[in-house]
Design a protein around this motif. Structure first.
Motif, PDB file in Angstrom:
ATOM      1  N   MET A   1      90.234 131.297-107.010  1.00 22.50           N
ATOM      2  CA  MET A   1      89.411 129.846-106.834  1.00 22.50           C
ATOM      3  C   MET A   1      90.360 128.632-106.813  1.00 22.50           C
ATOM      4  O   MET A   1      90.236 127.709-106.123  1.00 22.50           O
ATOM      5  N   ASP A   2      91.526 128.796-107.661  1.00 22.46           N
ATOM      6  CA  ASP A   2      92.414 127.663-107.615  1.00 22.46           C
ATOM      7  C   ASP A   2      93.145 127.728-106.434  1.00 22.46           C
ATOM      8  O   ASP A   2      93.290 126.485-105.636  1.00 22.46           O
ATOM      9  N   GLN A   3      93.368 128.966-105.828  1.00 26.76           N
ATOM     10  CA  GLN A   3      94.231 128.994-104.493  1.00 26.76           C
ATOM     11  C   GLN A   3      93.341 128.479-103.299  1.00 26.76           C
ATOM     12  O   GLN A   3      93.679 128.109-102.396  1.00 26.76           O
ATOM     13  N   GLN A   4      92.096 128.920-103.150  1.00 30.45           N
ATOM     14  CA  GLN A   4      91.308 128.836-102.256  1.00 30.45           C
ATOM     15  C   GLN A   4      90.198 127.838-102.613  1.00 30.45           C
ATOM     16  O   GLN A   4      90.033 127.156-101.170  1.00 30.45           O
ATOM     17  N   THR A   5      89.297 127.824-103.250  1.00 30.32           N
ATOM     18  CA  THR A   5      88.095 127.010-103.327  1.00 30.32           C
ATOM     19  C   THR A   5      88.545 125.711-103.855  1.00 30.32           C
ATOM     20  O   THR A   5      88.211 124.467-103.172  1.00 30.32           O
ATOM     21  N   TYR A   6      89.075 125.511-104.915  1.00 29.16           N
ATOM     22  CA  TYR A   6      89.555 124.233-105.619  1.00 29.16           C
ATOM     23  C   TYR A   6      90.423 123.498-104.692  1.00 29.16           C
ATOM     24  O   TYR A   6      90.692 122.279-105.021  1.00 29.16           O
ATOM     25  N   SER A   7      91.376 123.869-103.838  1.00 27.14           N
ATOM     26  CA  SER A   7      92.171 123.459-102.938  1.00 27.14           C
ATOM     27  C   SER A   7      91.631 122.984-101.628  1.00 27.14           C
ATOM     28  O   SER A   7      92.225 122.083-101.020  1.00 27.14           O
ATOM     29  N   ASN A   8      90.351 123.405-101.508  1.00 28.43           N
ATOM     30  CA  ASN A   8      89.758 122.923-100.295  1.00 28.43           C
ATOM     31  C   ASN A   8      89.330 121.504-100.082  1.00 28.43           C
ATOM     32  O   ASN A   8      88.930 120.851-101.150  1.00 28.43           O
ATOM     33  N   PRO A   9      89.667 120.745 -99.087  1.00 27.08           N
ATOM     34  CA  PRO A   9      89.505 119.381 -99.093  1.00 27.08           C
ATOM     35  C   PRO A   9      87.727 118.973 -99.299  1.00 27.08           C
ATOM     36  O   PRO A   9      87.772 117.944-100.110  1.00 27.08           O
ATOM     37  N   VAL A  11      85.582 120.455-100.875  1.00 27.80           N
ATOM     38  CA  VAL A  11      85.274 120.967-102.338  1.00 27.80           C
ATOM     39  C   VAL A  11      85.837 119.663-103.215  1.00 27.80           C
ATOM     40  O   VAL A  11      85.146 119.111-104.211  1.00 27.80           O
ATOM     41  N   ARG A  12      87.125 119.224-103.013  1.00 23.20           N
ATOM     42  CA  ARG A  12      88.008 118.135-103.796  1.00 23.20           C
ATOM     43  C   ARG A  12      87.006 116.972-103.668  1.00 23.20           C
ATOM     44  O   ARG A  12      86.986 116.211-104.395  1.00 23.20           O
ATOM     45  N   ARG A  13      86.818 116.858-102.335  1.00 25.97           N
ATOM     46  CA  ARG A  13      85.981 115.199-102.104  1.00 25.97           C
ATOM     47  C   ARG A  13      84.517 115.170-103.016  1.00 25.97           C
ATOM     48  O   ARG A  13      84.614 114.401-103.401  1.00 25.97           O
ATOM     49  N   LEU A  14      84.064 116.355-102.684  1.00 26.83           N
ATOM     50  CA  LEU A  14      82.501 116.320-103.494  1.00 26.83           C
ATOM     51  C   LEU A  14      82.905 116.139-105.086  1.00 26.83           C
ATOM     52  O   LEU A  14      82.164 115.495-105.626  1.00 26.83           O
ATOM     53  N   MET A  15      83.806 116.897-105.583  1.00 27.32           N
ATOM     54  CA  MET A  15      83.958 116.998-107.153  1.00 27.32           C
ATOM     55  C   MET A  15      84.656 115.622-107.469  1.00 27.32           C
ATOM     56  O   MET A  15      84.273 115.293-108.636  1.00 27.32           O
ATOM     57  N   ASN A  16      85.604 115.137-106.839  1.00 25.83           N
ATOM     58  CA  ASN A  16      86.156 113.792-107.132  1.00 25.83           C
ATOM     59  C   ASN A  16      85.054 112.679-107.066  1.00 25.83           C
ATOM     60  O   ASN A  16      85.142 111.784-107.812  1.00 25.83           O
ATOM     61  N   LYS A  17      84.246 113.004-106.294  1.00 28.81           N
ATOM     62  CA  LYS A  17      82.867 111.763-105.920  1.00 28.81           C
ATOM     63  C   LYS A  17      81.870 111.828-107.081  1.00 28.81           C
ATOM     64  O   LYS A  17      81.504 110.669-107.535  1.00 28.81           O
ATOM     65  N   SER A  18      81.405 113.094-107.541  1.00 28.00           N
ATOM     66  CA  SER A  18      80.475 113.084-108.221  1.00 28.00           C
ATOM     67  C   SER A  18      80.227 114.000-109.581  1.00 28.00           C
ATOM     68  O   SER A  18      79.320 114.205-110.275  1.00 28.00           O
ATOM     69  N   TYR A  19      81.464 114.600-109.807  1.00 25.02           N
ATOM     70  CA  TYR A  19      81.801 115.438-110.943  1.00 25.02           C
ATOM     71  C   TYR A  19      82.839 115.187-111.892  1.00 25.02           C
ATOM     72  O   TYR A  19      83.925 114.701-111.530  1.00 25.02           O
ATOM     73  N   ILE A  20      82.768 115.887-113.309  1.00 25.93           N
ATOM     74  CA  ILE A  20      84.088 115.762-114.284  1.00 25.93           C
ATOM     75  C   ILE A  20      84.303 117.316-114.310  1.00 25.93           C
ATOM     76  O   ILE A  20      83.410 118.107-114.789  1.00 25.93           O
ATOM     77  N   ALA A  21      85.495 117.598-113.822  1.00 20.20           N
ATOM     78  CA  ALA A  21      85.801 119.151-113.892  1.00 20.20           C
ATOM     79  C   ALA A  21      86.489 119.612-115.287  1.00 20.20           C
ATOM     80  O   ALA A  21      87.506 118.626-115.522  1.00 20.20           O
ATOM     81  N   ILE A  22      86.193 120.448-115.688  1.00 23.31           N
ATOM     82  CA  ILE A  22      86.707 121.096-116.945  1.00 23.31           C
ATOM     83  C   ILE A  22      87.064 122.502-116.918  1.00 23.31           C
ATOM     84  O   ILE A  22      85.919 123.434-116.467  1.00 23.31           O
ATOM     85  N   LYS A  23      88.053 122.958-117.139  1.00 24.97           N
ATOM     86  CA  LYS A  23      88.439 124.402-117.098  1.00 24.97           C
ATOM     87  C   LYS A  23      88.627 124.844-118.639  1.00 24.97           C
ATOM     88  O   LYS A  23      89.172 124.141-119.408  1.00 24.97           O
ATOM     89  N   VAL A  24      87.822 125.862-119.053  1.00 25.67           N
ATOM     90  CA  VAL A  24      88.032 126.427-120.331  1.00 25.67           C
ATOM     91  C   VAL A  24      88.351 127.771-120.279  1.00 25.67           C
ATOM     92  O   VAL A  24      88.386 128.763-119.573  1.00 25.67           O
TER      93      VAL A  24
END
Length: 528
Positions: A1-9, A11-24
């Motif tokens: 997911m790091d390589q494919q999903t979270y690098s997708n523009p 996905v990144r736009r939506l997360m930066n706009k409305s989310y706080i991302a935390i990896k555990v």
């Protein structure tokens, strides 16, 4: 997911706009790991601002699907179908499984073996230690079908062993044993060593001892710290996101020329407890003194670096949350295993201390079971009991009670069993943890005592025979008459001019045995 999903523009736009991302890192947080264990790794969870769950998803999410979920939550942040209200559970009032429930769980166990795929569970193939252990127990009582299941599984599972570096890969995909996922978790190594060593003690197949030693060789070479403690894991891939099938086909020199997959060098008490217990079983069947030294060195490191007031243990050198049940439980089991193979009462006292810490800090408010963590992960979620932890705790407290005679040990086992005897808990996948806990709780262990001076070669020979041939569920002690009585002195042994072994039941003890071969025959007969 790091390589494919979270690098997708997108996905990144939506997360930066409305989310706080935390990896555990789930290894570092057993409370969160157990809370979301049904979702596998990676698990993706979306919370609202009040910590309420909106979405819970399992496994890999490709970019388009992830973006769709993120946008859907922005449009409507109400909980989706993946978030169900927690069901109210009425816990059992007795520690004993009702006959109908026990029959149901036993029937489920029989369905869980994949005959064509040669292993317990369908889909991913891995060596499930509890399922194998229960089958070995049934085989020792004459069940030929379960013996065949064990032999077929242990043979097939050797395809997960790395022929170059040693060690056991985590699992195989595709419903067969031929498509390994190459990650090497310390948990998997400990389970593999203990399972193959136990099987060797039962069946005396050289292949099983060789498999245990193969895994041990890897742990020594890659997952052992300079201090003698054990690291958490080694990554599956040399380069993140690039599958390493070709890499693991190479020989040692060619692998090292390319580099070595990352090793997670965290040192957790729980993981060290798992490995100590495995090494104790390997020592029991191999008599390799260096294996015992490794187990003791790790145990002393844990005592020096992870001890908490009251007899318990922290997870790491700095726990964000915790303490966690798993650490004190695994280390307590390790101490009890060390006592069994050495007769050193200091280990038994430490095991009892860990059990008391567990009882004082993790008892569930419901009166049934013990919670994963003393503290809540967040204000919206209270700590819950976890099935496998409580199965292991029931077995630990029960066996410890026979060594100490302390009623608190049995009470701990009883509280854990009330959780396990609850229908919703008992019938969950897989069945072996429940069946092992129930079998041991309702029956005394095979009791073997060696009476003789510790320096006496005859006493040592008897003790080693008992170590290498005894079943997994046994009470094995060595009493030197020049020392104080055993902690649980429920049996009075005669004073003899020579070393002797006694095999006891709840009502009687054997005549003294001085010949190791005679002792071996009696142990095997008693275990069948």
């Amino acid at each position: 997911m790091d390589q494919q999903t979270y690098s997708n523009p997108n996905v990144r736009r939506l997360m930066n706009k409305s989310y706080i991302a935390i990896k555990v890192d789930q290894d570092s947080r057993p409370d969160i790991s157990n809370r979301y264990e049904d979702y596998g790794w990676p698990a993706t969870v979306v919370f609202n601002a009040n910590r309420g769950e909106i979405v819970k998803r399992q496994g890999f999410l490709p970019p388009m699907q992830m973006a769709s979920i993120l946008q859907a939550v922005i449009d409507d942040p109400s909980p989706g179908p993946s978030v169900e209200p927690e069901k109210a559970v009425i816990y059992a009032t007795t520690p004993f499984l009702a006959p109908s429930l026990l029959a149901e769980v036993t029937n489920e166990y029989e369905k869980q073996y994949d005959t064509a795929g040669k292993g317990w569970a369908f889909g991913h193939k891995y060596l499930d230690a509890d399922s194998v252990e229960y089958a070995v127990l049934l085989a020792s009582h004459g069940d030929k079908l379960q013996e065949q299941h064990v032999r077929d599984t242990l043979q097939a599972a050797q395809k997960l062993l790395d022929p170059v570096w040693g060690g056991e890969y985590q699992y195989s995909t595709g419903g067969n044993w031929d498509e390994p996922h190459f990650e090497k978790l310390l948990y998997i190594q400990a389970q593999g060593i203990r399972t193959y060593a136990q099987a060797y003690g039962q069946f005396h197949s050289p292949d099983y001892l060789a498999a245990a030693k193969n895994i041990h060789r890897y742990v020594r070479g890659f997952l052992t710290s300079p201090e003698g403690a054990f690291y958490v894991s080694q990554d599956a891939d040399l380069i993140d996101g690039k599958h390493s099938t070709d890499y693991f086909r190479l020989n040692d020199a060619r692998r090292r020329a390319l580099g070595i997959p990352r090793v997670d060098k965290h040192l957790y008490a729980r993981e060290n407890g798992w490995m100590i217990r495995a090494l104790c079983k390997l020592y029991a069947v191999s008599s390799d003194a260096s294996t015992l030294q490794e187990a003791e060195r790790s145990a002393l490191w844990v005592v020096d670096h992870r001890s908490l007031p009251g007899g318990g243990f922290s997870h790491s050198d700095h726990d964000t949350a915790g303490p966690y049940l798993g650490d004190s439980l695994a280390v307590g089991q390790a101490f009890l295993a060390l006592y069994e193979i050495t007769g050193d009462r200091e280990w038994l006292k430490r095991a009892e201390g860990a059990r008391r810490f567990i009882a004082a800090n993790f008892a569930a408010p419901s009166g049934a079971g013990f919670t994963t963590s003393k503290n809540a992960t967040d204000a919206a979620y209270e700590p819950h009991p976890e099935r496998d932890e409580n199965a292991q705790l029931a077995r630990f407290g029960n066996l410890l009670s026979y060594y100490t005679g302390d009623k608190g040990d049995r009470e701990t086992a009883t509280r854990a069993m009330r959780y396990l005897a609850t229908h919703e808990v008992a019938i969950a996948w897989l069945s072996a943890p429940i069946l092992l806990a129930e079998t041991e709780y309702t029956r005394p262990p095979l009791h073997i005592t060696i009476v003789g001076v510790r320096k006496d070669p005859s006493a040592k020979a008897l003790f080693q025979i008992a170590l290498s041939n005894g079943p997994a569920y046994e009470r094995l002690e060595w009493w030197d008459p020049t020392e104080e009585p055993l902690l649980n002195d429920d049996i009075q042994y005669p004073t003899l001019p020579h070393a002797a072994a006694f095999l006891c039941t709840a009502t009687a003890c054997s005549s003294p045995m001085v010949d190791p071969q005679i002792l071996e025959l009696h142990i095997r007969k008693a275990g069948s």
